[in-house]
Design an enzyme around this catalytic site. Structure first.
Site, short mmCIF file in Angstrom:
data_model
loop_
_atom_site.label_atom_id
_atom_site.label_comp_id
_atom_site.label_asym_id
_atom_site.label_seq_id
_atom_site.Cartn_x
_atom_site.Cartn_y
_atom_site.Cartn_z
N HIS A 292 0.83 -1.20 0.00
CA HIS A 292 0.00 0.00 0.00
C HIS A 292 0.86 1.25 0.00
CE1 HIS A 292 -3.21 2.82 1.12
NE2 HIS A 292 -3.92 1.97 0.39
N PRO A 293 0.59 2.20 -0.88
CA PRO A 293 1.52 3.31 -1.08
C PRO A 293 1.36 4.49 -0.12
CG PRO A 293 -0.20 3.39 -2.73
CD PRO A 293 -0.51 2.23 -1.85
N CYS A 294 0.58 4.35 0.95
CA CYS A 294 0.30 5.55 1.75
C CYS A 294 1.55 6.14 2.40
CB CYS A 294 -0.77 5.25 2.80
SG CYS A 294 -0.40 3.84 3.83
N LYS A 295 2.58 5.32 2.65
CA LYS A 295 3.78 5.86 3.28
C LYS A 295 4.93 6.04 2.29
CE LYS A 295 2.72 5.91 7.75
NZ LYS A 295 1.29 6.20 7.48
N HIS A 296 4.69 5.69 1.03
CA HIS A 296 5.79 5.72 0.06
C HIS A 296 6.40 7.11 -0.05
CE1 HIS A 296 4.95 1.73 -0.80
NE2 HIS A 296 4.78 1.74 -2.10
#
Lengths: 323, 381
Positions: B280-284
């Protein structure tokens, strides 16, 4: 002299292929179990270096079918060469079991033999057969591949074993081949050194007579894109290529180049390609030889495989995974 | 519930505006144009990555039609991440890695820590034969595999999670008569490790040190996530028999910190029906920002040093290897990748890390989430 042993092709079915089959079955085939053309591809056999032990581990000798396999004139992925085949889906598991597999297999070998002898073409040398039964409600797919290869009698023998291609050819020769293949990958090709030291010349196998007209037999090299990465076993496609050579260009020996240098090997330096001199029947092959090539299942026996995609396709199972 | 959530994400994705301004150094996000530029660079530099069109009906109009997502196939995964579970005793095994040439920068901040250097997988060493039934065996259907996950048991409502297809379901149709006898020219995977060469067959279970290998392969996709404005990684796995992996099997290859938290199974956005595991890219963006900040500082320093060197007429021998890092950005970065860099003496040359490098850095970050999947083919740099 040792007998040449070939690494069989093994099938790699991408989940997208089963999705495509589901759509095809529901929208197009319905209850028909007619044979449908299918296409796959294979590329150079990869090996990977284990960072803990430092050994090179050969990955499989794979023929890949994917989501675009049923499409007309499907494009094969980058650095891969296409292979075409026959696909047949059965409506019930009983029909799948009772299918006359010998007849289906023979039909494919007849196709290959005809394309070798009549069409003088190498395009069908890796023709394959795939029979399936799709249990759409349970997201289970039963399938069985066959990669027919003619068995030479007597078997091909190798003179002195496989050696690194860099022992025989210069670096510029190999990088010349790499440059030519990276523009247009070829499954089978001929190579000869050019006169003035520029990159080697490459031609399709069909042009054997004209291409090698003024080349002494010991300098002729027949090459193929090798899906095997095993150090002593060339890949399966070579078997039918040797049959092609035995039919049209019988000779007491052939120098074979197993082309294995993908992009990474060029950056890394050392060539992984192998070269060997094979000896086989020197008389012209007239009769269609017997063929082998049904894929073995997970237990190593002749039998179908099953792909259970319920965990990745069943909506209720997917809901359980969701966070 | 999951379906509703996915619908919500689809709508949110549709409504969110396309990022127009380049801000990758400020907050780690990139525009679609920068994604394409970075993808072009990755595909050019590392031939295993290719652009894919995907399903035409799912094409995103802010990306070129033939450059919807990046794909590499058959990425090897030799061991399970669960066998790398980290304990205090392993702390000594940390090793500093530098992926610039340290001697040229003299800057130790450029180093990364490799935590599992030279570590033997703790589950399956020859000295520990008691663990040998960790190998998922066909006779042993209900997940000893998931047993290896320790307390991370999956909330599999369907009971035995079914990693291994129930062998009873396979129609009993072995056909011995199908092929007359054994074909002498068919290579079989040898049972012993008698191979003289140091290349071994992946299907062979036992290797030199007695480690047991189950070589899985992964198809890895990188898409552009419009909402989070970062790349997003997708995984489809196959086991050593080339059977598709189930979600719980895929979680074995994801480091324990991330499995079940940031990695989920979702509908792959460029296909009508395909499901794949995704980080999941929320912290990328925030992670990428930190990494880029550090690398950027190093790169600027190098560029300054290099400019001085070239001004005084001393050609640095390192220049050749590194110069692709500091080519000038010409707007959208669509210039010929093979083009020679502009003169290093130019005044406006100090601009730090190029956005082309973004995906290479991104892969190094992803490699920390999936430590045993060799996604990062870029270690040469």
């Amino acid at each position: 002299m040792p007998i040449v042993q070939f690494t069989p092709l093994s099938s790699l079915v991408q989940p997208a292929f089963w999705h495509a089959l589901t759509d095809l079955k529901i929208d197009v085939l319905r209850l028909s179990d007619d044979a449908v053309p299918v296409s796959g591809s294979y590329s150079i056999g990869r090996s990977v270096k284990d960072r803990e032990t430092g050994v090179e581990i050969a990955l499989g000798c794979n023929l890949v079918v994917g989501g675009e396999s049923f499409a007309q004139n499907a494009q094969s992925p980058a650095h891969a060469v296409p292979a075409t085949g026959v696909f047949k889906n059965y409506n019930t598991i009983e029909e799948f079991k009772a299918a006359d597999k010998t007849a289906l297999f023979n039909a494919v070998t007849d196709d290959i033999w005809r394309s070798i002898t009549v069409d003088r073409s190498t395009a069908q040398l890796t023709r394959f057969l795939l029979i399936t039964f799709a249990d759409l409600k349970k997201y289970k797919y039963y399938y069985w591949f066959a990669f027919p290869a003619f068995a030479a009698k007597p078997a091909w023998e190798i003179d002195g074993g496989w050696g690194p291609a860099s022992d025989v050819y210069g670096e510029s020769f190999l990088s010349g081949i790499h440059a030519a293949l990276s523009i247009a990958p070829r499954a089978f090709f001929l190579v000869k050194p050019s006169k003035n030291g520029s990159p080697p010349e490459i031609a399709p196998v069909e042009e054997y007579d004209t291409f090698f007209a003024d080349v002494p037999p010991e300098e002729r090299t027949v090459a193929f894109l090798d899906p095997s990465a095993a150090p002593t076993n060339p890949g399966w496609p070579l078997r039918n290529l040797l049959v092609y050579l035995a039919v049209h260009h019988p000779a007491s020996q052939h120098r074979i180049l197993c082309w294995r240098d993908s992009e990474g090997a060029v950056h890394g330096g050392a060539s992984r390609s192998l070269v060997g001199v094979l000896r086989g029947p020197s008389s012209k092959l007239e009769e269609k030889p017997a063929a082998v090539g049904w894929e073995k299942n997970v237990q190593g026996k002749l039998g179908p495989r099953v792909a259970d995609l319920a965990p990745m396709m069943d909506p209720t199972r997917l809901a359980d995974q969701a966070v | 519930m999951h379906a509703i959530q996915q619908q919500y994400w689809a709508v949110r994705d549709y409504l969110s505006p396309v990022l127009k301004e380049s801000k990758f150094k400020e907050h780690g996000r990139i525009t679609p144009e920068e994604f394409v530029a970075a993808g072009d660079f990755l595909a050019y530099k590392f031939g295993v990555w290719t652009w894919e069109k995907g399903d035409a009906s799912k094409a995103r109009d802010y990306l070129p039609a033939d450059k919807q997502y990046l794909l590499t196939r058959g990425v090897a995964c030799l061991r399970r991440a669960t066998s790398l579970a980290y304990t205090d005793a392993d702390e000594d095994a940390e090793r500093l890695l530098s992926f610039g040439d340290l001697s040229s920068t003299g800057n130790e901040a450029d180093e990364w820590v490799e935590t599992h250097a030279g570590r033997v997988a703790n589950h399956d060493s020859a000295a520990n034969p008691g663990e040998i039934d960790e190998i998922p065996d066909v006779d042993d259907p209900a997940g000893t595999v998931s047993g290896a996950m320790g307390n991370l048991s999956l909330s599999g409502a369907n009971g035995g999670i079914g990693e291994i297809p129930d062998m009873d379901d396979i129609p009993d149709m072995e056909e011995e008569g199908l092929e007359a006898g054994d074909d002498e020219a068919t290579a079989t995977a040898p049972k012993t490790t008698a191979s003289s060469s140091n290349v071994i067959d992946g299907s062979k279970v036992e290797v030199a040190k007695g480690n047991l290998l189950q070589v899985r392969t992964y198809d890895v996709m990188i898409t552009y996530d419009k909402y989070y404005q970062t790349p997003r990684i997708w995984l489809i796995g196959y086991d050593e028999n080339r059977t598709p992996l189930t979600p719980s099997q895929i979680f074995q290859d994801i480091s324990a910190d991330h499995a079940f938290k940031t990695v989920t199974i979702e509908a792959f956005p460029h296909s009508a029906s395909l499901q794949a595991a995704s980080v999941h890219p929320c912290k990328h963006a925030s992670v990428m920002k930190k990494v880029i900040e550090r690398m950027n500082a190093t790169v600027i320093e190098e560029q300054q040093a290099q400019r001085k060197a070239s001004a005084s007429g001393v050609a640095s021998p390192k220049e050749k290897q590194k110069k692709w890092l500091f080519r000038r950005t010409s707007g959208n970065g669509k210039e010929d990748k093979t083009q020679a860099p502009t003169s290093p003496g130019a005044e406006d040359d100090i601009e730090g890390m190029r956005v082309d490098f973004y995906l290479v850095v991104f892969l190094k970050f992803i490699a920390s989430i999936v430590p045993t999947i060799e996604v990062d083919s870029t270690t040469a740099f």
